[in-house]
Design a protein around this motif. Sequence first.
Motif, mmCIF file in Angstrom:
data_model
loop_
_atom_site.group_PDB
_atom_site.id
_atom_site.type_symbol
_atom_site.label_atom_id
_atom_site.label_comp_id
_atom_site.label_asym_id
_atom_site.label_seq_id
_atom_site.Cartn_x
_atom_site.Cartn_y
_atom_site.Cartn_z
ATOM 1 N N ASN A 26 0.847 -1.200 0.000
ATOM 2 C CA ASN A 26 0.000 0.000 0.000
ATOM 3 C C ASN A 26 0.880 1.246 0.000
ATOM 4 O OD1 ASN A 26 -2.632 -1.313 0.272
ATOM 5 N ND2 ASN A 26 -1.766 -2.021 2.202
ATOM 6 N N TYR A 27 1.772 1.306 -0.957
ATOM 7 C CA TYR A 27 2.757 2.385 -1.032
ATOM 8 C C TYR A 27 2.112 3.765 -1.132
ATOM 9 C CZ TYR A 27 6.429 5.328 -2.933
ATOM 10 O OH TYR A 27 7.303 6.357 -3.138
ATOM 11 N N GLU A 28 0.988 3.860 -1.854
ATOM 12 C CA GLU A 28 0.362 5.159 -2.090
ATOM 13 C C GLU A 28 -0.155 5.801 -0.797
ATOM 14 O OE1 GLU A 28 -2.758 2.044 -2.476
ATOM 15 O OE2 GLU A 28 -0.787 2.299 -3.315
ATOM 16 N N ALA A 31 3.376 7.511 0.591
ATOM 17 C CA ALA A 31 4.169 8.399 -0.263
ATOM 18 C C ALA A 31 3.599 9.807 -0.230
ATOM 19 C CB ALA A 31 4.180 7.882 -1.690
ATOM 20 N N PRO A 33 2.536 13.291 -1.971
ATOM 21 C CA PRO A 33 2.065 13.605 -3.322
ATOM 22 C C PRO A 33 3.129 14.353 -4.126
ATOM 23 C CG PRO A 33 0.510 14.371 -1.657
ATOM 24 C CD PRO A 33 1.718 13.906 -0.944
#
Length: 84
Positions: A26-28, A31, A33
């Motif tokens: 679930n990298y997003e 991270a 934006p």
Amino acid sequence: MEGKKENVPGDGIRSLPTSRLFRITNYELYAKPNLVIMGLGLVALAGCTGYIAYMRHKYEKLGYYSAIKEDGSETFVKRTSKWD
């Protein structure tokens, strides 16, 4: 508790203790934006949408419509008037 970070409002799920596998899959969620990449994506999406709208307008202006034949295939046929 030396290794414990202070929770900051707005961190959401980042403040919860999770496994390394969860963070990788679930990298997003973790991270930050990237505004440059987001801007390029927006420009690309707007360009594709504009091109589709342009092509649709072009075919409608020429007087073609999509007709489905008896065998199920789709073709573009020029509109004809019943008065001709």
